[in-house]
Design an enzyme around this catalytic site. Structure first.
Site, PDB file in Angstrom:
ATOM      1  N   ASN A  44     -65.626  64.649  63.704  1.00 18.85           N
ATOM      2  CA  ASN A  44     -65.969  64.226  62.203  1.00 18.85           C
ATOM      3  C   ASN A  44     -65.376  62.534  62.046  1.00 18.85           C
ATOM      4  O   ASN A  44     -64.636  62.314  62.717  1.00 18.85           O
ATOM      5  CB  ASN A  44     -65.464  65.142  61.218  1.00 18.85           C
ATOM      6  CG  ASN A  44     -64.196  65.415  61.056  1.00 18.85           C
ATOM      7  OD1 ASN A  44     -63.485  64.647  60.796  1.00 18.85           O
ATOM      8  ND2 ASN A  44     -63.734  66.413  61.428  1.00 18.85           N
ATOM      9  N   ASP A  58     -64.088  73.210  62.100  1.00 17.40           N
ATOM     10  CA  ASP A  58     -64.025  74.451  61.856  1.00 17.40           C
ATOM     11  C   ASP A  58     -64.448  75.408  63.186  1.00 17.40           C
ATOM     12  O   ASP A  58     -64.065  76.479  63.268  1.00 17.40           O
ATOM     13  CB  ASP A  58     -65.147  74.779  60.866  1.00 17.40           C
ATOM     14  CG  ASP A  58     -64.718  74.416  59.561  1.00 17.40           C
ATOM     15  OD1 ASP A  58     -63.507  74.339  59.283  1.00 17.40           O
ATOM     16  OD2 ASP A  58     -65.641  74.007  58.720  1.00 17.40           O
ATOM     17  N   LYS A 113     -70.160  66.806  83.389  1.00 19.85           N
ATOM     18  CA  LYS A 113     -71.306  66.393  82.445  1.00 19.85           C
ATOM     19  C   LYS A 113     -72.272  67.383  82.464  1.00 19.85           C
ATOM     20  O   LYS A 113     -73.028  67.754  83.351  1.00 19.85           O
ATOM     21  CB  LYS A 113     -71.839  64.994  82.647  1.00 19.85           C
ATOM     22  CG  LYS A 113     -72.522  64.495  81.379  1.00 19.85           C
ATOM     23  CD  LYS A 113     -72.769  62.852  81.985  1.00 19.85           C
ATOM     24  CE  LYS A 113     -73.803  62.382  81.156  1.00 19.85           C
ATOM     25  NZ  LYS A 113     -74.657  61.389  81.493  1.00 19.85           N
ATOM     26  N   PHE A 132     -56.141  70.445  51.368  1.00 18.73           N
ATOM     27  CA  PHE A 132     -57.501  69.549  50.839  1.00 18.73           C
ATOM     28  C   PHE A 132     -58.567  70.387  51.006  1.00 18.73           C
ATOM     29  O   PHE A 132     -58.715  71.133  52.079  1.00 18.73           O
ATOM     30  CB  PHE A 132     -57.244  68.208  51.742  1.00 18.73           C
ATOM     31  CG  PHE A 132     -56.270  67.088  51.356  1.00 18.73           C
ATOM     32  CD1 PHE A 132     -55.084  67.104  51.587  1.00 18.73           C
ATOM     33  CD2 PHE A 132     -57.037  66.174  50.629  1.00 18.73           C
ATOM     34  CE1 PHE A 132     -54.234  66.373  50.971  1.00 18.73           C
ATOM     35  CE2 PHE A 132     -56.337  64.965  50.213  1.00 18.73           C
ATOM     36  CZ  PHE A 132     -54.760  65.210  50.372  1.00 18.73           C
ATOM     37  N   LYS A 134     -59.732  79.079  47.184  1.00 17.95           N
ATOM     38  CA  LYS A 134     -58.870  78.432  48.505  1.00 17.95           C
ATOM     39  C   LYS A 134     -57.422  78.487  48.131  1.00 17.95           C
ATOM     40  O   LYS A 134     -56.589  78.883  48.753  1.00 17.95           O
ATOM     41  CB  LYS A 134     -59.430  76.984  49.339  1.00 17.95           C
ATOM     42  CG  LYS A 134     -60.607  77.117  50.153  1.00 17.95           C
ATOM     43  CD  LYS A 134     -60.768  75.790  50.482  1.00 17.95           C
ATOM     44  CE  LYS A 134     -62.058  75.791  51.357  1.00 17.95           C
ATOM     45  NZ  LYS A 134     -62.605  74.430  51.838  1.00 17.95           N
ATOM     46  N   LYS A 160     -55.289  81.084  50.252  1.00 18.15           N
ATOM     47  CA  LYS A 160     -54.399  80.729  51.298  1.00 18.15           C
ATOM     48  C   LYS A 160     -52.846  80.372  50.697  1.00 18.15           C
ATOM     49  O   LYS A 160     -51.961  80.216  51.433  1.00 18.15           O
ATOM     50  CB  LYS A 160     -54.825  79.310  51.772  1.00 18.15           C
ATOM     51  CG  LYS A 160     -56.092  79.193  52.445  1.00 18.15           C
ATOM     52  CD  LYS A 160     -56.199  77.896  53.127  1.00 18.15           C
ATOM     53  CE  LYS A 160     -57.987  77.825  53.460  1.00 18.15           C
ATOM     54  NZ  LYS A 160     -58.328  76.565  54.145  1.00 18.15           N
TER      55      LYS A 160
END
Ligand SMILES: Cc1cc2nc3c(=O)[nH]c(=O)nc-3n(C[C@H](O)[C@H](O)[C@H](O)COP(=O)(O)O)c2cc1C
Length: 406
Positions: free
Chosen positions: A210, A282, A292, A326, A340, A344
């Site tokens: 990302n 994730d 490859k 975050f 969350k 958590k």
């Protein structure tokens, strides 16, 4: 200034070792208690009796007991001391510290200290000081958070002029005072920060990732260091590592979510505050193909498996740790972040949105247990980081008060 502080002094085989005698006196005049260790080479340059008489303690020279008497070990010495000062530090001992060598008591003891509690005052000839090996070793130690007390310029014992002479004892004292005497709100607090993206390899040439740049992690690290914290930065692959950050923090570079989980888990028992700012993938491919993958199909299906939720998994183990996460949400922002926070068992969660990726500024919402949300609109990531550090200091103060009342 150093009343009640304990300094462990490692003396190594440099001609400048004679200056350690004066250094011990200076430290004691400031109120510090000093114990000394010496390498075999160091014994050629200053007498053990001198060090023993000055410190008023046994001088430690060997890892092994030969006379059956109990002596402090490298571990108990590290527990005793507030700081480990290597002065003078030879090129050889610096190389040993950089490589994690434990071949003598001076280097093995260093392994029992966190980098932030080690100060190294090199002393050597200019050619040695400028040699690529020494330059690399010193820079590696700096990156780990070791304080390097740079040598001075002038006439050297070998007769040459140049850089390499042991820093003046007064300068060494000033550097130690800066380490030991701080009134910063997070002084001595051990903060682990994860930052950057992770890479999940499909084959040997492609990965899923990302666009995280690690900027929030850098801002958090800078702010935490400025408040006196010891920082362990677990960083995914980013384009640029900022030198000023790396110099003060212990940097651990990782690639995948599993690497990150391993490093967080390895450091959690010595962490007071964990801030998970990394954009952890994730999912990861079920298998990493070797070589490859061929483009011989029109449609290709990737089989992915869920990565662990590092923060959630660690929460059960890190009961005394302040946990901060975050949440990057593109819909139902507040609701999801609140969930969350509770799920958590976090102390704080910072809600942001995808526009903050790579940007200098962003809008953030801080959510904490039993408090209303705090909105920080269009703030720089440095300002966000400062607000987070303030809140961490508040949480730690509150915990201390609660502990004292119980
Ligand atoms: C007279 C003399 C002076 C030395 N001075 C230094 C010095 O200032 N800095 C240095 O890095 N090595 C110096 N050395 C070399 C070290 O003593 C040598 O590398 C030794 O192995 C260091 O061991 P240690 O790091 O375990 O103390 C000197 C050697 C001699 C013989």
């Amino acid at each position: 200034m150093l009343k009640g502080k304990r300094v462990l002094l490692g003396v190594t085989g440099s001609i400048a070792a004679y200056k350690s005698a004066y250094l011990i006196r200076l430290l004691q005049q400031e109120g510090a208690e000093v114990k000394a260790l010496i390498t075999d080479a160091g014994k050629h340059f200053i007498g053990i009796d001198t060090l023993r008489a000055l410190t008023g303690h046994e001088v430690y020279t060997d890892n092994f007991l030969t006379d059956g008497a109990w002596r402090d070990s490298h571990i108990s010495l590290a527990e005793w001391a507030d700081v480990y000062l290597l002065a003078p530090a030879t090129a050889n001992t610096i190389a040993g510290l950089a490589c994690g060598m434990a071949g003598n008591l001076v280097t093995s003891t260093a392994l029992a200290f966190s980098s932030h509690r080690i100060a190294v005052a090199p002393a050597m000839n200019t050619a040695m000081w400028c040699s690529p090996a020494v330059v690399d070793n010193v820079s590696l130690l700096r990156r780990r958070g070791v304080t390097i007390i740079d040598p001075g310029e002038g006439s050297l014992a070998c007769g040459a002029q140049g850089t390499g002479r042991l820093a003046e004892p007064e300068d060494i004292l000033a550097a130690l005072t800066a380490i030991l005497v701080t009134n910063k709100p997070l002084s001595g607090v051990r903060i682990m920060i994860t930052a950057g993206p992770t890479r999940e390899w499909l084959d040997d040439v492609r990965y899923i990732s990302n666009p995280s740049t690690g900027k929030i992690g850098f801002s958090l690290t800078r702010a935490a260091l400025a408040q006196g914290a010891e920082v362990r930065l677990v960083m995914g692959p980013v384009n640029e590592l900022l030198d000023d950050i790396i110099a003060g923090a212990e940097l651990i570079s990782v690639e995948s979510a599993l690497d990150m989980q391993r490093e967080v888990s390895a450091g959690i028992d010595t962490t007071d505050v964990l801030i998970m700012a990394a954009a952890v993938s994730d999912y990861r491919p079920v298998v990493r193909a070797s070589g490859k993958i061929k483009k011989d199909k029109d449609v290709m299906t990737l089989n992915l498996v869920r990565n662990p939720d590092i923060l959630k998994d660690i929460a059960g183990r890190a009961v005394n740790c302040v946990l901060i996460g975050f949440a990057l949400e593109s819909a139902n922002h507040l609701e999801n972040a609140q969930r969350k926070l509770a799920d958590k068992r976090l102390d704080m969660i910072i809600l942001n949105d995808p526009t903050s990726f790579g940007a200098e500024t962003g809008s953030f919402t801080l959510l904490m247990k039993n408090r209303g949300p705090i909105c920080i609109d269009q703030a720089s990531k440095d300002n966000l980081a400062l607000s987070i550090m303030e809140k961490i200091a508040d949480i730690l103060k509150e915990r201390k008060r609660t502990d004292e009342n119980n």
